[in-house]
Design a protein around this motif. Structure first.
Motif, PDB file in Angstrom:
ATOM      1  N   ASP A 178       0.840  -1.197   0.000  1.00  0.00           N
ATOM      2  CA  ASP A 178       0.000   0.000   0.000  1.00  0.00           C
ATOM      3  C   ASP A 178       0.878   1.251   0.000  1.00  0.00           C
ATOM      4  O   ASP A 178       0.474   2.313   0.435  1.00  0.00           O
ATOM      5  N   LEU A 179       2.124   1.089  -0.543  1.00  0.00           N
ATOM      6  CA  LEU A 179       3.103   2.169  -0.489  1.00  0.00           C
ATOM      7  C   LEU A 179       3.424   2.814  -1.832  1.00  0.00           C
ATOM      8  O   LEU A 179       3.801   3.982  -1.882  1.00  0.00           O
ATOM      9  N   GLN A 180       3.326   2.059  -2.932  1.00  0.00           N
ATOM     10  CA  GLN A 180       3.718   2.580  -4.243  1.00  0.00           C
ATOM     11  C   GLN A 180       2.791   2.070  -5.329  1.00  0.00           C
ATOM     12  O   GLN A 180       2.302   0.945  -5.263  1.00  0.00           O
ATOM     13  N   VAL A 181       2.593   2.913  -6.347  1.00  0.00           N
ATOM     14  CA  VAL A 181       1.882   2.521  -7.553  1.00  0.00           C
ATOM     15  C   VAL A 181       2.742   2.928  -8.747  1.00  0.00           C
ATOM     16  O   VAL A 181       3.142   4.094  -8.849  1.00  0.00           O
ATOM     17  N   PHE A 182       3.051   1.967  -9.613  1.00  0.00           N
ATOM     18  CA  PHE A 182       3.746   2.232 -10.867  1.00  0.00           C
ATOM     19  C   PHE A 182       2.702   2.202 -11.975  1.00  0.00           C
ATOM     20  O   PHE A 182       1.949   1.234 -12.087  1.00  0.00           O
ATOM     21  N   ILE A 183       2.635   3.247 -12.774  1.00  0.00           N
ATOM     22  CA  ILE A 183       1.704   3.281 -13.899  1.00  0.00           C
ATOM     23  C   ILE A 183       2.512   3.498 -15.163  1.00  0.00           C
ATOM     24  O   ILE A 183       3.216   4.504 -15.296  1.00  0.00           O
ATOM     25  N   GLU A 184       2.414   2.541 -16.076  1.00  0.00           N
ATOM     26  CA  GLU A 184       3.076   2.667 -17.370  1.00  0.00           C
ATOM     27  C   GLU A 184       2.033   2.942 -18.444  1.00  0.00           C
ATOM     28  O   GLU A 184       0.888   2.531 -18.327  1.00  0.00           O
ATOM     29  N   ASN A 185       2.445   3.620 -19.481  1.00  0.00           N
ATOM     30  CA  ASN A 185       1.605   3.912 -20.636  1.00  0.00           C
ATOM     31  C   ASN A 185       0.517   4.939 -20.293  1.00  0.00           C
ATOM     32  O   ASN A 185      -0.644   4.747 -20.602  1.00  0.00           O
ATOM     33  N   HIS A 186       0.925   6.031 -19.657  1.00  0.00           N
ATOM     34  CA  HIS A 186      -0.004   7.092 -19.289  1.00  0.00           C
ATOM     35  C   HIS A 186       0.051   8.226 -20.308  1.00  0.00           C
ATOM     36  O   HIS A 186       0.914   8.250 -21.181  1.00  0.00           O
ATOM     37  N   ARG A 187      -0.876   9.164 -20.157  1.00  0.00           N
ATOM     38  CA  ARG A 187      -0.924  10.319 -21.067  1.00  0.00           C
ATOM     39  C   ARG A 187      -0.901  11.650 -20.336  1.00  0.00           C
ATOM     40  O   ARG A 187      -1.147  12.683 -20.929  1.00  0.00           O
ATOM     41  N   ILE A 232       4.496  12.261  -6.076  1.00  0.00           N
ATOM     42  CA  ILE A 232       4.956  11.656  -7.326  1.00  0.00           C
ATOM     43  C   ILE A 232       6.465  11.546  -7.219  1.00  0.00           C
ATOM     44  O   ILE A 232       7.178  12.544  -7.187  1.00  0.00           O
ATOM     45  N   ARG A 233       6.915  10.326  -7.132  1.00  0.00           N
ATOM     46  CA  ARG A 233       8.352  10.073  -6.957  1.00  0.00           C
ATOM     47  C   ARG A 233       9.098  10.221  -8.268  1.00  0.00           C
ATOM     48  O   ARG A 233      10.210  10.707  -8.313  1.00  0.00           O
ATOM     49  N   ASN A 234       8.451   9.798  -9.340  1.00  0.00           N
ATOM     50  CA  ASN A 234       9.105   9.822 -10.640  1.00  0.00           C
ATOM     51  C   ASN A 234       8.046  10.016 -11.715  1.00  0.00           C
ATOM     52  O   ASN A 234       6.983   9.431 -11.636  1.00  0.00           O
ATOM     53  N   ILE A 235       8.349  10.839 -12.703  1.00  0.00           N
ATOM     54  CA  ILE A 235       7.456  10.985 -13.843  1.00  0.00           C
ATOM     55  C   ILE A 235       8.301  11.060 -15.095  1.00  0.00           C
ATOM     56  O   ILE A 235       9.222  11.860 -15.194  1.00  0.00           O
ATOM     57  N   MET A 236       8.006  10.158 -16.015  1.00  0.00           N
ATOM     58  CA  MET A 236       8.680  10.122 -17.309  1.00  0.00           C
ATOM     59  C   MET A 236       7.607  10.104 -18.383  1.00  0.00           C
ATOM     60  O   MET A 236       6.417  10.086 -18.082  1.00  0.00           O
ATOM     61  N   ALA A 237       8.011  10.097 -19.619  1.00  0.00           N
ATOM     62  CA  ALA A 237       7.057  10.140 -20.732  1.00  0.00           C
ATOM     63  C   ALA A 237       6.066   8.984 -20.695  1.00  0.00           C
ATOM     64  O   ALA A 237       4.924   9.137 -21.111  1.00  0.00           O
ATOM     65  N   ASP A 238       6.471   7.837 -20.199  1.00  0.00           N
ATOM     66  CA  ASP A 238       5.575   6.674 -20.217  1.00  0.00           C
ATOM     67  C   ASP A 238       5.369   6.026 -18.848  1.00  0.00           C
ATOM     68  O   ASP A 238       4.719   5.008 -18.742  1.00  0.00           O
TER      69      ASP A 238
END
Length: 94
Positions: free
Chosen positions: A36-45, A73-79
């Protein structure tokens, strides 16, 4: 059958035939929850809303809403986006 449904069905069949991951071929989000500590989301817009209690992210055909406490938000990249904090709820809205 609607044109979009037909296109999705064809893409899914091509994905299966070529052994390409569905999330890549069908423009689907890949969501990985670590406890319940992190969520990774790939393929976002992109990000729609960002507060310490709510993070809303646009994905292929809708948005993902993360509710919790002390969200950052720990990290944000293009995808890829990584959200940390006390994750209490995740919703996928189409």
């Amino acid at each position: 059958m609607a044109w979009q449904d037909f296109r999705k069905r064809i893409k899914r069949q091509v994905s299966d035939f070529l052994e390409i991951p569905s999330d890549v071929m069908l423009d689907l989000p890949k969501i990985v929850l670590v406890g319940d500590l992190q969520v990774f989301i790939e393929n976002h817009r992109g990000i729609v809303e960002y507060t310490s209690e709510v993070v809303r992210v646009i994905v292929g055909e809708g948005e993902i809403c993360i509710n919790g406490k002390n969200l950052t938000i720990r990290n944000i990249m293009a995808d890829e986006i990584i959200v940390e904090g006390k994750i209490m709820n995740i919703n996928l809205n189409n």
